[in-house]
Design a protein around this motif. Structure first.
Motif, PDB file in Angstrom:
ATOM      1  N   ALA A  62      10.158   1.702 -28.336  1.00  0.00           N
ATOM      2  CA  ALA A  62       8.865   1.076 -28.634  1.00  0.00           C
ATOM      3  C   ALA A  62       8.593  -0.143 -27.761  1.00  0.00           C
ATOM      4  O   ALA A  62       7.495  -0.306 -27.226  1.00  0.00           O
ATOM      5  N   ALA A  63       9.592  -1.020 -27.592  1.00  0.00           N
ATOM      6  CA  ALA A  63       9.387  -2.229 -26.794  1.00  0.00           C
ATOM      7  C   ALA A  63       9.119  -1.867 -25.335  1.00  0.00           C
ATOM      8  O   ALA A  63       8.286  -2.500 -24.670  1.00  0.00           O
ATOM      9  N   ALA A  64       9.824  -0.853 -24.837  1.00  0.00           N
ATOM     10  CA  ALA A  64       9.605  -0.428 -23.454  1.00  0.00           C
ATOM     11  C   ALA A  64       8.202   0.142 -23.279  1.00  0.00           C
ATOM     12  O   ALA A  64       7.550  -0.085 -22.247  1.00  0.00           O
ATOM     13  N   ARG A  65       7.716   0.864 -24.283  1.00  0.00           N
ATOM     14  CA  ARG A  65       6.355   1.412 -24.194  1.00  0.00           C
ATOM     15  C   ARG A  65       5.328   0.292 -24.172  1.00  0.00           C
ATOM     16  O   ARG A  65       4.326   0.367 -23.453  1.00  0.00           O
ATOM     17  N   ASN A  66       5.558  -0.752 -24.964  1.00  0.00           N
ATOM     18  CA  ASN A  66       4.642  -1.890 -24.954  1.00  0.00           C
ATOM     19  C   ASN A  66       4.629  -2.583 -23.584  1.00  0.00           C
ATOM     20  O   ASN A  66       3.574  -2.963 -23.070  1.00  0.00           O
ATOM     21  N   SER A  67       5.821  -2.733 -23.005  1.00  0.00           N
ATOM     22  CA  SER A  67       5.901  -3.343 -21.676  1.00  0.00           C
ATOM     23  C   SER A  67       5.203  -2.474 -20.644  1.00  0.00           C
ATOM     24  O   SER A  67       4.536  -2.976 -19.729  1.00  0.00           O
ATOM     25  N   ALA A  68       5.344  -1.151 -20.781  1.00  0.00           N
ATOM     26  CA  ALA A  68       4.684  -0.235 -19.851  1.00  0.00           C
ATOM     27  C   ALA A  68       3.166  -0.337 -19.978  1.00  0.00           C
ATOM     28  O   ALA A  68       2.440  -0.219 -18.976  1.00  0.00           O
ATOM     29  N   ALA A  69       2.674  -0.558 -21.178  1.00  0.00           N
ATOM     30  CA  ALA A  69       1.237  -0.720 -21.374  1.00  0.00           C
ATOM     31  C   ALA A  69       0.738  -1.980 -20.650  1.00  0.00           C
ATOM     32  O   ALA A  69      -0.332  -1.972 -20.022  1.00  0.00           O
ATOM     33  N   VAL A  70       1.519  -3.058 -20.733  1.00  0.00           N
ATOM     34  CA  VAL A  70       1.159  -4.290 -20.027  1.00  0.00           C
ATOM     35  C   VAL A  70       1.181  -4.059 -18.513  1.00  0.00           C
ATOM     36  O   VAL A  70       0.299  -4.530 -17.776  1.00  0.00           O
ATOM     37  N   LEU A  71       2.179  -3.312 -18.025  1.00  0.00           N
ATOM     38  CA  LEU A  71       2.258  -2.995 -16.604  1.00  0.00           C
ATOM     39  C   LEU A  71       1.025  -2.209 -16.146  1.00  0.00           C
ATOM     40  O   LEU A  71       0.461  -2.482 -15.081  1.00  0.00           O
ATOM     41  N   THR A  72       0.610  -1.256 -16.953  1.00  0.00           N
ATOM     42  CA  THR A  72      -0.569  -0.457 -16.600  1.00  0.00           C
ATOM     43  C   THR A  72      -1.818  -1.325 -16.518  1.00  0.00           C
ATOM     44  O   THR A  72      -2.648  -1.178 -15.601  1.00  0.00           O
ATOM     45  N   ILE A  73      -1.955  -2.257 -17.453  1.00  0.00           N
ATOM     46  CA  ILE A  73      -3.106  -3.163 -17.425  1.00  0.00           C
ATOM     47  C   ILE A  73      -3.067  -4.042 -16.181  1.00  0.00           C
ATOM     48  O   ILE A  73      -4.096  -4.276 -15.534  1.00  0.00           O
ATOM     49  N   ALA A  74      -1.865  -4.538 -15.827  1.00  0.00           N
ATOM     50  CA  ALA A  74      -1.734  -5.353 -14.622  1.00  0.00           C
ATOM     51  C   ALA A  74      -2.127  -4.564 -13.376  1.00  0.00           C
ATOM     52  O   ALA A  74      -2.795  -5.084 -12.477  1.00  0.00           O
ATOM     53  N   LEU A  75      -1.723  -3.291 -13.331  1.00  0.00           N
ATOM     54  CA  LEU A  75      -2.088  -2.437 -12.201  1.00  0.00           C
ATOM     55  C   LEU A  75      -3.593  -2.187 -12.161  1.00  0.00           C
ATOM     56  O   LEU A  75      -4.199  -2.170 -11.083  1.00  0.00           O
ATOM     57  N   GLU A  76      -4.193  -1.968 -13.314  1.00  0.00           N
ATOM     58  CA  GLU A  76      -5.643  -1.757 -13.358  1.00  0.00           C
ATOM     59  C   GLU A  76      -6.398  -2.992 -12.880  1.00  0.00           C
ATOM     60  O   GLU A  76      -7.395  -2.883 -12.158  1.00  0.00           O
ATOM     61  N   ASP A  77      -5.917  -4.176 -13.269  1.00  0.00           N
ATOM     62  CA  ASP A  77      -6.560  -5.412 -12.815  1.00  0.00           C
ATOM     63  C   ASP A  77      -6.400  -5.587 -11.308  1.00  0.00           C
ATOM     64  O   ASP A  77      -7.330  -6.031 -10.620  1.00  0.00           O
ATOM     65  N   LEU A  78      -5.219  -5.250 -10.789  1.00  0.00           N
ATOM     66  CA  LEU A  78      -5.006  -5.335  -9.346  1.00  0.00           C
ATOM     67  C   LEU A  78      -5.926  -4.369  -8.610  1.00  0.00           C
ATOM     68  O   LEU A  78      -6.543  -4.730  -7.590  1.00  0.00           O
ATOM     69  N   ALA A  79      -6.028  -3.157  -9.118  1.00  0.00           N
ATOM     70  CA  ALA A  79      -6.921  -2.177  -8.497  1.00  0.00           C
ATOM     71  C   ALA A  79      -8.367  -2.669  -8.536  1.00  0.00           C
ATOM     72  O   ALA A  79      -9.125  -2.476  -7.576  1.00  0.00           O
ATOM     73  N   ALA A 134       0.826  -1.207   0.000  1.00  0.00           N
ATOM     74  CA  ALA A 134       0.000   0.000   0.000  1.00  0.00           C
ATOM     75  C   ALA A 134       0.860   1.256   0.000  1.00  0.00           C
ATOM     76  O   ALA A 134       0.437   2.312  -0.501  1.00  0.00           O
ATOM     77  N   HIS A 135       2.061   1.158   0.518  1.00  0.00           N
ATOM     78  CA  HIS A 135       2.994   2.276   0.605  1.00  0.00           C
ATOM     79  C   HIS A 135       3.721   2.522  -0.719  1.00  0.00           C
ATOM     80  O   HIS A 135       4.096   3.657  -1.022  1.00  0.00           O
ATOM     81  N   THR A 136       3.925   1.469  -1.517  1.00  0.00           N
ATOM     82  CA  THR A 136       4.806   1.577  -2.683  1.00  0.00           C
ATOM     83  C   THR A 136       4.126   1.366  -4.029  1.00  0.00           C
ATOM     84  O   THR A 136       4.734   1.643  -5.063  1.00  0.00           O
ATOM     85  N   ILE A 137       2.884   0.884  -4.055  1.00  0.00           N
ATOM     86  CA  ILE A 137       2.264   0.519  -5.332  1.00  0.00           C
ATOM     87  C   ILE A 137       2.093   1.715  -6.250  1.00  0.00           C
ATOM     88  O   ILE A 137       2.118   1.569  -7.484  1.00  0.00           O
ATOM     89  N   ASP A 138       1.947   2.922  -5.671  1.00  0.00           N
ATOM     90  CA  ASP A 138       1.771   4.098  -6.510  1.00  0.00           C
ATOM     91  C   ASP A 138       2.984   4.354  -7.388  1.00  0.00           C
ATOM     92  O   ASP A 138       2.868   4.899  -8.490  1.00  0.00           O
ATOM     93  N   TYR A 139       4.182   3.913  -6.929  1.00  0.00           N
ATOM     94  CA  TYR A 139       5.377   4.153  -7.742  1.00  0.00           C
ATOM     95  C   TYR A 139       5.367   3.287  -8.994  1.00  0.00           C
ATOM     96  O   TYR A 139       5.918   3.696 -10.027  1.00  0.00           O
ATOM     97  N   ALA A 140       4.743   2.113  -8.932  1.00  0.00           N
ATOM     98  CA  ALA A 140       4.662   1.279 -10.135  1.00  0.00           C
ATOM     99  C   ALA A 140       3.896   2.006 -11.229  1.00  0.00           C
ATOM    100  O   ALA A 140       4.271   1.960 -12.410  1.00  0.00           O
TER     101      ALA A 140
END
Length: 291
Positions: free
Chosen positions: A243-260, A224-230
């Motif tokens: 480009a590849a890093a942006r694609n990975s970041a998009a996957v990370l954002t989706i993972a965070l949205e699912d967790l939320a 709860a203290h650190t998840i905002d940094y992700a």
């Protein structure tokens, strides 16, 4: 009337076993009784100790309370099954007067002895169907003990994964990564690893919903203290030209949205955005936020 009491006892046992099933073995459900107990202790701890000193006990005490509730519920249910058929459906050891040892307390005694698989034998069933029912209670008692051990062995690795993810995010925050360092191929492996870790924590909240009520403290091991940094890291990577890093970041954002989403659906009930859910998660765990 006797059979009505017996059916009430059988219904009580089935209700408890249903709660055990949904808590321990159903991958996406959370038992109603166990949820009430865990949530109640969590809220009580927050009221008794605003600084969250007591919150560290809420999870372990909640598990103990849930197991005790299950055991007591099964014992009382089976006692209601036995009691209407005493003394005629049971044999009594020499020296025991059947008319004096056929009370609800004696029925509960038989149930507890059978559930604990002690097999003292001073009062034993003689009616045909009771001789089948009593060993079934012993099997339930053994299964409940085994399930409790499995529950404990499963929930603590889930807590370890959550705290390890929180600590990793804390390390990354303190490393002060720049946009130049994120605009590289190495950032892809970093972001992909974080997304995978977040997905595992997501599954842990589904499989072991009770782990939410374990307080991680106020330091760097608190998700709860650190998840905002992700989320901040994902936004920074998406702003790069790789480009590849942006694609990975998009996957990370989706993972965070699912967790939320799972946090909100199961525990917080804010109906807000990802950022609002994570802020509510931090408040519920009394996170002080980054220094």
């Amino acid at each position: 009337m006797n059979w009505i009491i017996t059916m009430v006892g059988a219904a009580t046992v089935m209700f408890i076993l249903r709660d055990v099933f949904h808590t321990l073995w159903h991958p996406t459900r959370h038992g109603g009784l166990s949820r009430m107990v865990m949530t109640g202790l969590w809220r009580l701890a927050s009221r008794l100790s605003p600084s969250r000193r007591a919150a560290g006990l809420a999870g372990p005490l909640g598990m103990v309370a849930v197991v005790a509730m299950w055991a007591c519920g099964v014992a009382v249910g089976w006692a209601l099954v036995y009691w209407p058929h005493m003394p005629y459906g049971f044999s009594f050891a020499r020296g025991l007067d059947p008319t004096e040892h056929s009370t609800p307390v004696d029925a509960l005694y038989i149930s507890l002895v059978t559930l604990a698989t002690l097999g003292l034998g001073d009062i034993a069933p003689t009616a045909g169907w009771l001789r089948i029912v009593a060993p079934l209670e012993a099997l339930v008692g053994f299964a409940l003990l085994t399930a409790t051990v499995s529950w404990v062995l499963g929930i603590y690795p889930a807590l370890t994964r959550r705290r390890a993810l929180a600590l990793r995010l804390s390390h990354l925050r303190r490393a002060h990564l720049t946009e130049e360092s994120l605009d590289t191929a190495s950032a892809v492996a970093l972001i992909d690893g974080l997304a995978a870790d977040i997905a595992r924590v997501h599954v842990d909240f589904l499989q072991y919903a009770e782990s939410y009520y374990f307080h991680d403290g106020l330091g760097n091991t608190s998700l709860a203290h650190t998840i905002d940094y992700a989320a901040e890291l994902g936004q920074s990577v998406r702003a790069t030209g790789h480009a590849a890093a942006r694609n990975s970041a998009a996957v990370l954002t989706i993972a965070l949205e699912d967790l939320a989403a799972v946090l909100d659906q199961r525990f917080l009930h804010t109906g807000g955005s990802m950022q609002e859910i994570f802020r509510a998660y931090a408040r519920d765990h009394n996170s002080r936020g980054p220094a």
